[in-house]
Motif scaffolding. Structure first.
Motif, short mmCIF file in Angstrom:
data_model
loop_
_atom_site.label_atom_id
_atom_site.label_comp_id
_atom_site.label_asym_id
_atom_site.label_seq_id
_atom_site.Cartn_x
_atom_site.Cartn_y
_atom_site.Cartn_z
N LEU A 63 -7.05 -14.74 3.89
CA LEU A 63 -7.17 -13.29 4.01
C LEU A 63 -5.81 -12.63 3.80
CD1 LEU A 63 -8.66 -10.67 4.71
CD2 LEU A 63 -8.22 -11.18 7.13
N PHE A 64 -4.78 -13.18 4.44
CA PHE A 64 -3.44 -12.63 4.28
C PHE A 64 -2.96 -12.77 2.84
CE2 PHE A 64 -1.19 -11.74 8.45
CZ PHE A 64 -2.37 -11.57 9.16
N ASP A 65 -3.35 -13.87 2.18
CA ASP A 65 -2.95 -14.07 0.79
C ASP A 65 -3.56 -13.00 -0.10
OD1 ASP A 65 -1.72 -15.76 -1.35
OD2 ASP A 65 -3.81 -15.96 -1.97
N GLY A 66 -4.78 -12.59 0.21
CA GLY A 66 -5.38 -11.50 -0.55
C GLY A 66 -4.76 -10.16 -0.21
N LEU A 67 -4.42 -9.96 1.05
CA LEU A 67 -3.88 -8.67 1.48
C LEU A 67 -2.46 -8.44 0.98
CD1 LEU A 67 -5.18 -8.46 5.16
CD2 LEU A 67 -5.87 -7.03 3.22
N ASP A 68 -1.66 -9.51 0.83
CA ASP A 68 -0.30 -9.28 0.34
C ASP A 68 -0.34 -8.74 -1.09
OD1 ASP A 68 -0.77 -11.60 -1.15
OD2 ASP A 68 0.85 -12.75 -0.26
N GLY A 69 -1.29 -9.25 -1.88
CA GLY A 69 -1.43 -8.72 -3.23
C GLY A 69 -1.93 -7.28 -3.23
N ALA A 70 -2.85 -6.96 -2.31
CA ALA A 70 -3.37 -5.60 -2.22
C ALA A 70 -2.27 -4.61 -1.84
CB ALA A 70 -4.52 -5.55 -1.22
N VAL A 71 -1.43 -5.00 -0.88
CA VAL A 71 -0.31 -4.14 -0.49
C VAL A 71 0.69 -4.01 -1.65
CG1 VAL A 71 1.68 -3.93 1.05
CG2 VAL A 71 -0.56 -4.55 1.97
N ALA A 72 0.93 -5.13 -2.34
CA ALA A 72 1.87 -5.10 -3.47
C ALA A 72 1.37 -4.16 -4.56
CB ALA A 72 2.05 -6.50 -4.04
N ARG A 73 0.06 -4.09 -4.76
CA ARG A 73 -0.47 -3.19 -5.79
C ARG A 73 -0.27 -1.72 -5.43
NH1 ARG A 73 -4.06 -7.54 -6.29
NH2 ARG A 73 -5.54 -6.78 -4.72
N VAL A 74 -0.14 -1.42 -4.14
CA VAL A 74 0.11 -0.03 -3.73
C VAL A 74 1.51 0.39 -4.15
CG1 VAL A 74 0.34 1.53 -1.76
CG2 VAL A 74 -1.49 -0.17 -1.80
N HIS A 75 2.49 -0.46 -3.90
CA HIS A 75 3.89 -0.14 -4.20
C HIS A 75 4.33 -0.63 -5.58
CE1 HIS A 75 4.39 1.19 -0.09
NE2 HIS A 75 4.01 0.01 0.37
N GLY A 76 3.53 -1.49 -6.19
CA GLY A 76 3.90 -2.11 -7.45
C GLY A 76 4.42 -3.51 -7.20
N PRO A 77 3.84 -4.53 -7.87
CA PRO A 77 4.29 -5.91 -7.65
C PRO A 77 5.74 -6.10 -8.10
CG PRO A 77 2.82 -5.79 -9.54
CD PRO A 77 2.80 -4.43 -8.91
N THR A 78 6.44 -7.02 -7.41
CA THR A 78 7.82 -7.33 -7.76
C THR A 78 7.93 -8.80 -8.13
OG1 THR A 78 8.47 -7.95 -5.51
CG2 THR A 78 8.63 -5.61 -6.10
N ALA A 79 8.96 -9.12 -8.90
CA ALA A 79 9.19 -10.51 -9.29
C ALA A 79 9.45 -11.37 -8.06
CB ALA A 79 10.36 -10.59 -10.27
N LEU A 80 10.23 -10.85 -7.10
CA LEU A 80 10.55 -11.63 -5.90
C LEU A 80 9.29 -11.85 -5.07
CD1 LEU A 80 12.67 -12.99 -4.12
CD2 LEU A 80 13.06 -10.76 -3.02
N GLY A 81 8.47 -10.84 -4.97
CA GLY A 81 7.21 -10.99 -4.24
C GLY A 81 6.31 -12.02 -4.88
N GLY A 82 6.25 -12.01 -6.22
CA GLY A 82 5.46 -13.01 -6.92
C GLY A 82 5.98 -14.41 -6.68
N TYR A 83 7.30 -14.55 -6.64
CA TYR A 83 7.91 -15.85 -6.37
C TYR A 83 7.54 -16.35 -4.97
CZ TYR A 83 11.48 -19.27 -5.12
OH TYR A 83 12.12 -20.39 -4.68
#
Length: 201
Positions: A63-83
């Motif tokens: 669930l958290f793995d899905g939510l981190d992507g959802a939050v990232a989409r609000v602010h825009g994904p980052t390379a560091l976040g993807g790593y």
């Protein structure tokens, strides 16, 4: 195999909750690391024979793995976040078979084979992503990601289904582990065949 088909079902509620969490100031990286801690806690529970608790923490991790992507989409994904996301995913994935190997030495060989298959699958996934990025390839089959996600027979959805089976049927760990390791190897061959087609100069 099923991840892309599940995205239209799971993304809308995750995105709604992600917007709420982002509004509260929760960051994607915070969710990534919290999810990893919960997932590793699930592995520890399994290693001590607490399968119900382990399964609950595995599901919360996802669930958290899905939510981190959802939050990232609000602010825009980052390379560091993807790593951080992909490192956390693979740390979690290998921890579960390791936990079953620690729980029962009779599981050790099957656990090692499954971990090895995860490593090969991960290498093929990341190598494909790097070369696809160099060639400017894009896909949204798995939602908007910080790097190219190639489809395979063994993906996140299948892995969680297998982990659930492990927790519900721990006596069947060995045959299920060998069977899924075989599917992971087929995924490596499938992705390699796709690379031959798409990356041929």
């Amino acid at each position: 195999m099923f991840d892309a088909r599940l995205r239209p079902l799971i993304d809308p509620p995750l995105n709604r909750l992600g917007r709420i969490l982002a509004g509260w100031g929760v960051t994607a990286n915070t969710l990534t690391f919290a999810g990893l801690a919960l997932g590793l806690g699930g592995a520890a529970a399994i290693a001590f024979g607490q399968f119900a608790l382990g399964l609950a923490l595995i599901l919360v991790n996802r669930l958290f793995d899905g939510l981190d992507g959802a939050v990232a989409r609000v602010h825009g994904p980052t390379a560091l976040g993807g790593y951080f996301d992909i490192v956390a995913d693979f740390a979690f994935y290998v921890s579960i078979p390791l936990a079953f190997g620690l729980f029962d030495p009779a599981n050790t060989q099957a656990a090692l084979v499954l971990v090895a298959s995860f490593v090969l699958t991960g290498v093929s996934f990341l190598a494909f992503a790097v070369i696809a990025a160099e060639r400017g390839a894009e896909t949204t089959a798995h939602g908007k990601k910080s790097f190219f996600y190639s489809t395979g027979l063994a993906e996140g959805g299948e892995t969680i289904a297998v982990f659930t089976a492990f927790a519900l049927l721990p006596a069947w760990f060995v045959p299920i582990a060998y069977g899924y390791a075989g599917l992971c190897l087929l995924t490596v061959f499938q992705r390699s065949a796709l690379a031959v087609i798409q990356f041929r100069d």
